[in-house]
Scaffold this motif. Structure first.
Motif, mmCIF file in Angstrom:
data_model
loop_
_atom_site.group_PDB
_atom_site.id
_atom_site.type_symbol
_atom_site.label_atom_id
_atom_site.label_comp_id
_atom_site.label_asym_id
_atom_site.label_seq_id
_atom_site.Cartn_x
_atom_site.Cartn_y
_atom_site.Cartn_z
ATOM 1 N N THR C 26 0.805 -1.199 0.000
ATOM 2 C CA THR C 26 0.000 0.000 0.000
ATOM 3 C C THR C 26 0.851 1.267 0.000
ATOM 4 O O THR C 26 0.510 2.252 -0.654
ATOM 5 N N ILE C 27 1.953 1.220 0.700
ATOM 6 C CA ILE C 27 2.831 2.397 0.683
ATOM 7 C C ILE C 27 3.375 2.628 -0.714
ATOM 8 O O ILE C 27 3.420 3.748 -1.212
ATOM 9 N N VAL C 28 3.769 1.536 -1.353
ATOM 10 C CA VAL C 28 4.324 1.667 -2.698
ATOM 11 C C VAL C 28 3.277 2.217 -3.654
ATOM 12 O O VAL C 28 3.566 3.074 -4.484
ATOM 13 N N PHE C 29 2.055 1.774 -3.491
ATOM 14 C CA PHE C 29 1.025 2.337 -4.354
ATOM 15 C C PHE C 29 0.809 3.803 -4.058
ATOM 16 O O PHE C 29 0.678 4.636 -4.956
ATOM 17 N N GLY C 30 0.787 4.116 -2.793
ATOM 18 C CA GLY C 30 0.518 5.492 -2.408
ATOM 19 C C GLY C 30 1.567 6.470 -2.930
ATOM 20 O O GLY C 30 1.240 7.548 -3.404
ATOM 21 N N VAL C 229 -7.252 -3.366 -0.479
ATOM 22 C CA VAL C 229 -8.500 -2.763 -0.955
ATOM 23 C C VAL C 229 -9.401 -2.398 0.215
ATOM 24 O O VAL C 229 -9.945 -1.292 0.277
ATOM 25 N N VAL C 230 -9.552 -3.335 1.135
ATOM 26 C CA VAL C 230 -10.440 -3.090 2.275
ATOM 27 C C VAL C 230 -9.905 -1.950 3.132
ATOM 28 O O VAL C 230 -10.643 -1.063 3.556
ATOM 29 N N TRP C 237 -2.425 2.790 8.048
ATOM 30 C CA TRP C 237 -3.349 2.267 9.060
ATOM 31 C C TRP C 237 -4.448 1.441 8.423
ATOM 32 O O TRP C 237 -4.989 0.520 9.031
ATOM 33 N N GLY C 238 -4.761 1.772 7.198
ATOM 34 C CA GLY C 238 -5.731 0.967 6.476
ATOM 35 C C GLY C 238 -5.241 -0.459 6.309
ATOM 36 O O GLY C 238 -5.995 -1.413 6.483
ATOM 37 N N ALA C 239 -3.941 -0.575 5.993
ATOM 38 C CA ALA C 239 -3.370 -1.913 5.834
ATOM 39 C C ALA C 239 -3.404 -2.660 7.158
ATOM 40 O O ALA C 239 -3.716 -3.855 7.204
ATOM 41 N N VAL C 240 -3.082 -1.949 8.221
ATOM 42 C CA VAL C 240 -3.085 -2.593 9.542
ATOM 43 C C VAL C 240 -4.485 -3.056 9.899
ATOM 44 O O VAL C 240 -4.726 -4.214 10.245
ATOM 45 N N LEU C 241 -5.418 -2.113 9.805
ATOM 46 C CA LEU C 241 -6.794 -2.448 10.154
ATOM 47 C C LEU C 241 -7.340 -3.539 9.246
ATOM 48 O O LEU C 241 -7.918 -4.528 9.698
ATOM 49 N N GLY C 242 -7.129 -3.342 7.956
ATOM 50 C CA GLY C 242 -7.636 -4.316 6.991
ATOM 51 C C GLY C 242 -7.064 -5.694 7.221
ATOM 52 O O GLY C 242 -7.775 -6.697 7.159
ATOM 53 N N GLY C 243 -5.756 -5.755 7.491
ATOM 54 C CA GLY C 243 -5.108 -7.043 7.681
ATOM 55 C C GLY C 243 -5.672 -7.800 8.863
ATOM 56 O O GLY C 243 -6.003 -8.989 8.768
ATOM 57 N N ILE C 244 -5.788 -7.111 9.974
ATOM 58 C CA ILE C 244 -6.321 -7.762 11.173
ATOM 59 C C ILE C 244 -7.751 -8.214 10.921
ATOM 60 O O ILE C 244 -8.145 -9.333 11.244
ATOM 61 N N LEU C 245 -8.520 -7.315 10.321
ATOM 62 C CA LEU C 245 -9.920 -7.646 10.039
ATOM 63 C C LEU C 245 -10.047 -8.893 9.179
ATOM 64 O O LEU C 245 -10.822 -9.808 9.486
ATOM 65 N N LEU C 280 -11.616 1.494 3.787
ATOM 66 C CA LEU C 280 -12.042 2.035 5.074
ATOM 67 C C LEU C 280 -11.321 3.323 5.427
ATOM 68 O O LEU C 280 -11.920 4.278 5.882
ATOM 69 N N LEU C 281 -10.010 3.321 5.221
ATOM 70 C CA LEU C 281 -9.249 4.487 5.655
ATOM 71 C C LEU C 281 -8.523 5.178 4.509
ATOM 72 O O LEU C 281 -7.628 5.962 4.732
ATOM 73 N N GLY C 282 -8.926 4.844 3.301
ATOM 74 C CA GLY C 282 -8.207 5.435 2.182
ATOM 75 C C GLY C 282 -8.682 6.837 1.858
ATOM 76 O O GLY C 282 -9.750 7.266 2.288
ATOM 77 N N GLU C 283 -7.884 7.516 1.099
ATOM 78 C CA GLU C 283 -8.239 8.875 0.702
ATOM 79 C C GLU C 283 -9.056 8.814 -0.567
ATOM 80 O O GLU C 283 -8.687 8.111 -1.500
ATOM 81 N N SER C 284 -10.124 9.580 -0.647
ATOM 82 C CA SER C 284 -10.928 9.475 -1.864
ATOM 83 C C SER C 284 -10.246 10.100 -3.074
ATOM 84 O O SER C 284 -10.601 9.819 -4.188
ATOM 85 N N GLU C 285 -9.222 10.938 -2.823
ATOM 86 C CA GLU C 285 -8.532 11.509 -3.989
ATOM 87 C C GLU C 285 -7.811 10.421 -4.763
ATOM 88 O O GLU C 285 -7.608 10.520 -5.951
ATOM 89 N N VAL C 286 -7.407 9.432 -4.044
ATOM 90 C CA VAL C 286 -6.552 8.401 -4.661
ATOM 91 C C VAL C 286 -7.209 7.747 -5.864
ATOM 92 O O VAL C 286 -6.570 7.467 -6.858
#
Lengths: 378, 415, 289
Positions: C26-30, C229-230, C237-245, C280-286
């Motif tokens: 996700t960082i690399v994409f960002g 994606v989630v 933090w999206g990756a963290v949250l998403g991964g645990i979820l 969940l925690l992504g930026e809509s600009e992306v």
């Protein structure tokens, strides 16, 4: 100026027919065999469908195996559960294709609102869901083992029920094998592929095809002109899915076996590989790519354990150095010489102007439509 | 700019593609000449059963070289066409098709999963080629999915379950049993057979957890097992899956807290699980250390295998080896490789090679031969590079553990 | 209750692996706008490098060598092949990285063979610890702790260092950062190498649990895309949250209805893509790019 009569359609039709007829014999001369030739033609139908989506509409689907395997499973299940005594090939294949089309409409309706990576990931998500459902529904699909024995489907034509395993009469052709190597399966598949090929040519040259290309290049402008991008994309997706389902149904019936790998991620990836290597935005590219890779797989795997590595290297080499694929590059170079002789048609000019705007939300995949004078707008 | 008139392009491209393909095309090395007999070796060289597949390949090569050195079969040299079935049914079928059509194979052998065996069996039936299955254990291969052209020498799940149950029933019959099973035809076959024998005797099955082939993480199932505290934990897993499962079971403390049964084992699985296999009870159709003591042919085979490969043969390897020898014997009797002539001979011939008198049952083409019930030794007590992995608890004679004929689903006349 | 606790713990361990892979992705994409289908290759290379070194010198050296080797590989990849593809259309990126993933997997197969390998483990680490009502493998707990520490360090890097600042700004507006003179090129390479190194480290560290085969990297990659994606493409933090979820979801579904465990995570992915594509925690600009 209207398009000059004879944009090559007749020549294309004749030469393609010749190619398909001669293919198994030439193939034999290079250590291929007729069964593999039949399989290549079958899978090519799916590749052509896939290319409509990737090359002409600019959408990369990473889940096309759901249509391929889906069509196959439905065809097999129809034979086993509904036609065990009178296995009818038309019905089975038609049923498989219909199921794949329906699935494509459902998935497509949801997916075409998304772009680029999101579209690809959504198709991947659906395909994976279907994969795991098929894997788990052992009662119906046989799970990991797949479906291994189904009745041999016969082809009813008029009063006859033809067994497609029948071979043609024997006639020795030396290094090109024997006429009896060819089974009626090949004949049927050849006819179907031919129809698909001619139809696809007409489709991509029709207004529908033009609009698809325009949407691919610059969606904003196309919708300002009044084209409903989503509707066109959905139509392309559905046609693509239908062809892939047809391919999968034929293949399942030919092989007499189907397993969960047919809806798996590797199968989805294979369409990508075949089409990119052959050449997106070309008609024959998908067929060439399918043939080359499937041939290499068969021949190389007998001698080299690491043939998949070679396949990967070819794939990356093509992406980096030959973005138009093998067929596309040949065509493009040839075209550079021919282009000067021909004047543009008005329709082509219109499409050209739609494409001319640099940058856009959905860039095409393998580079530009052939045209040496065009600016690279990347 | 006009659209591309791809007319003579079609021919040109077709030619270019063919030419480039021809550049890759090898001359027909494995041609369908009648000067040699081509045998297709369709084994897993990748995937969870690759150790077993590779060992089979060693045995096949040993057998074929021996056969060729002594004049071949009917005076013709034997040539192998090798493929990796990846333990996937569709790949196995494609390989078999390549071997038959491209290379002219007259017999297909190999394999290590019932799923692939059944698939290849169907293909061989359609193509009219003989299939001598190796190391498929599920009943389906010679029962639900039996075919005229298919012969299976390896023990089937019924036989193993009978043997296992008879040896253990007095000790564990009335306990609680927890099953962790590979989720495909083999796993179901083993579970059903075991349950059919022990449950009526009072065993209580408290769980039947199914996990897909190739699962690497068994924590969910093992957690459940730990919570359930069964008397007997049955791990119906094979190859690398069994190794992962048993090793992980040890980290959950299960090797200490319950008796573990692994319905089918081989030398590589025992090696991979080291001390975790201590006291685990299992079955095998052949065990090199045991059989070489009593049967000369077994000793010759084991020694030849060791001399060539510096390692001892697994039971799958022995099956592969004997399959080739049996095939040679049948072909020379029939003086033909035509399955129509071979099948009646295979159905009635007998041989006595590595483990005493054996034959195929004509009703289902299942090999009638012995089953060993074995128990794992501590790693320190294993010799010979870890391959002397077990002590034999009991040997059950073939005829005594065969599935009864009246229960067979297989109808060989129409198979 | 015991079964539930165990399932939650298993889900946490699985989830943390997903997080570790997804964070790099996700960082690399960002920052680079690169969809990297070859990310699983980093995991696999890490696993094999770790294996080889561990066999010679022991477990911990293996864990040290893996991320270093993978980071080097990533830098080479960046310089030699991937530069022209940053910021390009997603399709080309997916294709070329997919091809690289294929090449890496097959090369590993060529070098190491296709058989599944086991990581050499010191006996002390294969024991289990008592957690009250049940015992749990010690290594899994250790692994979980280890990943958490690693994530904290990565977070500190992003939040507290200059490079991290560029990373965060680059996610928001790449052009602006370049205009402001931030050396986004150098930061990009470092970010790419970092993301790869994390995946490589986890590849080595998770191998005792999952064992090693050439296809393992790709097998973990696909669920990691679900996580990204989630959680939201571009969000740590999206990756963290998403991964645990996702890890917990898989584990709990296995407990309740095992056949649905794999289907449900892709269902989640589809729902997120359709209803809230930025995650969940992504930026809509992306997503507009």
């Amino acid at each position: 100026m209207t398009r000059a009569r004879g944009d090559g359609g007749v020549r294309f039709a004749i030469l393609s027919a010749a190619g398909i007829v001669l293919f198994p014999f030439l193939f034999h001369a290079i250590n291929g065999y007729a069964g593999l030739a039949t399989q290549i033609l079958m899978v090519s139908i799916a590749s052509i469908g896939f290319n409509l989506l990737l090359g002409y509409t600019g959408l990369l689907s990473y889940g096309h195996a759901m249509f391929y395997g889906g069509g196959g499973y439905v065809a097999a299940l129809l034979l086993i559960h509904f036609m065990p005594d009178h296995p009818n090939l038309w019905l089975a294949v038609f049923g498989g294709t219909l199921a794949a089309t329906a699935l494509a409409l459902v998935v497509g309706a949801l997916a075409v609102r998304l772009y680029g990576i999101y579209f690809a990931l959504l198709t991947l998500a659906f395909a994976q869901m279907i994969f795991f459902v098929v894997e788990q529904a052992e009662g119906i699909t046989g799970g990991d083992d797949g479906i291994q024995s189904f009745p041999n489907a016969l082809l009813p034509i008029g009063p006859y029920n033809i067994d497609l395993g029948t071979a043609l009469p024997a006639f020795d052709l030396g290094p090109f094998g024997n006429l009896s190597d060819i089974k009626l399966w090949y004949v049927l598949t050849a006819v179907i592929l031919y129809v698909v090929l001619i139809g696809m040519r007409a489709l991509t040259r029709s207004q529908f095809g033009e609009v698809l290309t325009a949407i691919r290049e610059n969606e904003e402008r196309s919708s300002l002109i009044g084209f409903n991008a989503s509707a066109y994309r959905l139509a392309a997706f559905a046609i693509s899915g239908a062809l892939t389902g047809l391919s999968g149904a034929l293949r399942a019936l030919y092989d007499g076996t189907i397993s969960v790998e047919s809806v798996g991620i590797d199968r989805s990836g294979s369409f990508v590989i075949y089409t990119i290597i052959g050449g997106v935005q070309t008609l024959l590219g998908p067929i060439a790519g399918t043939g080359i890779i499937m041939y290499l797989e068969s021949v190389l795997s007998a001698h080299l354990g690491y043939w998949r590595l070679i396949e990967g290297l070819i794939f990356v080499a093509v992406i980096v150095f030959l973005p138009n694929g093998i067929v596309g590059t040949i065509r493009r170079n040839y075209l550079a010489r021919v282009a000067k002789e021909r004047a543009p048609s008005s329709r082509a000019l219109l499409a050209e102007s739609l494409r001319a705007r640099p940058g856009g939300p959905t860039q095409s995949a393998g580079g530009a439509e052939a045209g040496p004078e065009r600016l690279k707008n990347d | 700019m006009t659209h591309v008139p791809s007319t003579s392009r079609g021919r040109f491209i077709g030619g270019a593609a063919a030419a480039s393909a021809a550049a890759f095309g090898f001359p027909g090395i494995l041609s369908a000449q009648s000067k040699q007999i081509v045998i297709g070796l369709n084994v897993p060289q990748s995937g969870p059963y690759s150790d077993q597949g590779l060992d089979q390949l060693r045995a096949y090569n040993l057998a074929i070289d021996q056969v060729n050195k002594s004049g071949g079969i009917m005076g013709l040299q034997v040539k192998a066409s090798v493929g990796d079935d990846q333990t996937k049914a569709d790949v196995a079928v494609q390989n078999a098709q390549n071997m038959i059509d491209r290379d002219g194979a007259v017999m297909i052998t190999g394999g290590s999963s019932t799923g692939t065996a059944v698939a290849v069996s169907g293909l061989c039936q359609r193509k009219g080629s003989l299939f001598m299955a190796t190391l498929t254990h599920g009943d389906d291969t010679t029962n639900q999915a039996c075919h005229k052209h298919t012969f299976r020498r390896y023990n089937d799940a019924y036989m193993s379950s009978q043997a296992l149950a008879r040896t253990l029933i007095s000790k564990y019959g009335t306990g609680t049993w927890f099953h962790i099973t590979a989720d495909y035809s083999w796993g179901w076959s083993v579970h059903d057979n075991l349950a059919a024998v022990v449950n009526p005797k009072g065993a209580k099955e408290i769980a039947y957890v199914k996990l897909k082939l190739g699962t690497t993480d068994f924590s969910a199932a093992l957690s459940q097992a730990q919570a359930a505290k069964p008397d007997v934990l049955v791990l119906t897993e094979f190859g690398a899956d069994m190794v992962n499962c048993l090793n992980q079971a040890a980290t959950f403390g299960l090797t200490k807290s319950c008796k573990i049964l692994v319905p089918l084992v081989d030398e590589y699985m025992a090696k991979g699980t080291k001390d975790n296999f201590t006291n685990v009870v299992s079955t095998a159709p052949f065990y090199w250390q045991y059989h070489e003591k009593s049967y000369n042919e077994a000793k010759t085979f084991v020694r030849a295998f060791y001399d060539r490969y510096k390692t001892y043969p697994s039971n799958g390897a022995e099956c592969a080896y004997v399959n080739i020898l049996v095939y040679k014997k049948a072909v020379e009797r029939a003086q033909s490789t035509d399955p129509a002539k071979l099948i009646p001979i295979l159905e009635t011939m007998q041989w006595n090679l590595t483990k005493g008198p054996e034959h195929f049952r004509k009703e289902d083409h299942q090999g009638v031969n012995s089953v060993l019930v074995v128990e794992g030794l501590p790693e320190a007590d294993r010799g010979e590079g870890g391959f002397a992995y077990a002590k034999v608890l009991e040997e059950h004679n073939g005829p005594g553990v065969m599935a009864p004929l009246d229960g067979l689903v297989c109808k060989m006349e129409t198979a | 209750m015991v079964a539930l606790s165990q399932a939650l713990l298993n889900g946490l361990v699985l989830g943390l692996i997903y997080v570790a892979i997804a964070v790099g992705l996700t960082i690399v994409f960002g920052t680079l706008r690169l969809v990297n289908f070859a990310h699983g290759a980093f995991y696999a290379i890490g696993a094999y490098v770790g294996l080889v070194v561990a066999q010679q010198a022991g477990l911990w050296w293996g864990f040290l060598a893996a991320p270093i080797a993978v980071a080097l590989f990533a830098v080479v990849l960046d310089r030699v092949l991937l530069r022209p593809f940053y910021g390009k259309d997603a399709t080309s990126q997916i294709l070329v990285t997919f091809g690289i993933a294929l090449i890496v997997e097959e090369t590993l197969r060529l070098i190491f063979g296709s058989t599944t390998q086991q990581y050499p483990m010191p006996a002390a680490l294969t024991t289990s610890v008592s957690l009250g009502a049940f015992v749990y493998p010690a290594y899994r707990l250790l692994f979980a702790g280890f990943v958490i520490v690693m994530l904290v360090l990565v977070w500190l890097f992003i939040e507290r260092t200059d490079y991290g600042l560029i990373v965060r700004a680059g996610v928001r507006d790449r052009t602006m950062v370049q205009l402001l003179g931030g050396n986004i090129r150098q930061a990009s390479t470092i970010v790419f190498a970092l993301g790869a190194a994390i995946a490589g480290l986890v590849g080595a560290a998770a191998s005792p649990i999952y064992s090693i085969a050439p296809g393992t990297g790709f097998a973990f990659l696909v669920p990691s895309f679900v996580v990204v994606v989630v959680g939201g493409l571009g969000s740590f933090w999206g990756a963290v949250l998403g991964g645990i979820l996702i890890g917990e979801l898989q584990s709990l579904t296995t407990l309740v209805f095992a056949p649905g465990a794999n289907v449900i995570i892709y269902l989640c992915m589809a729902l997120v893509l359709l209803l809230r594509p930025q995650g969940l925690l992504g930026e809509s600009e992306v997503i507009r790019q």
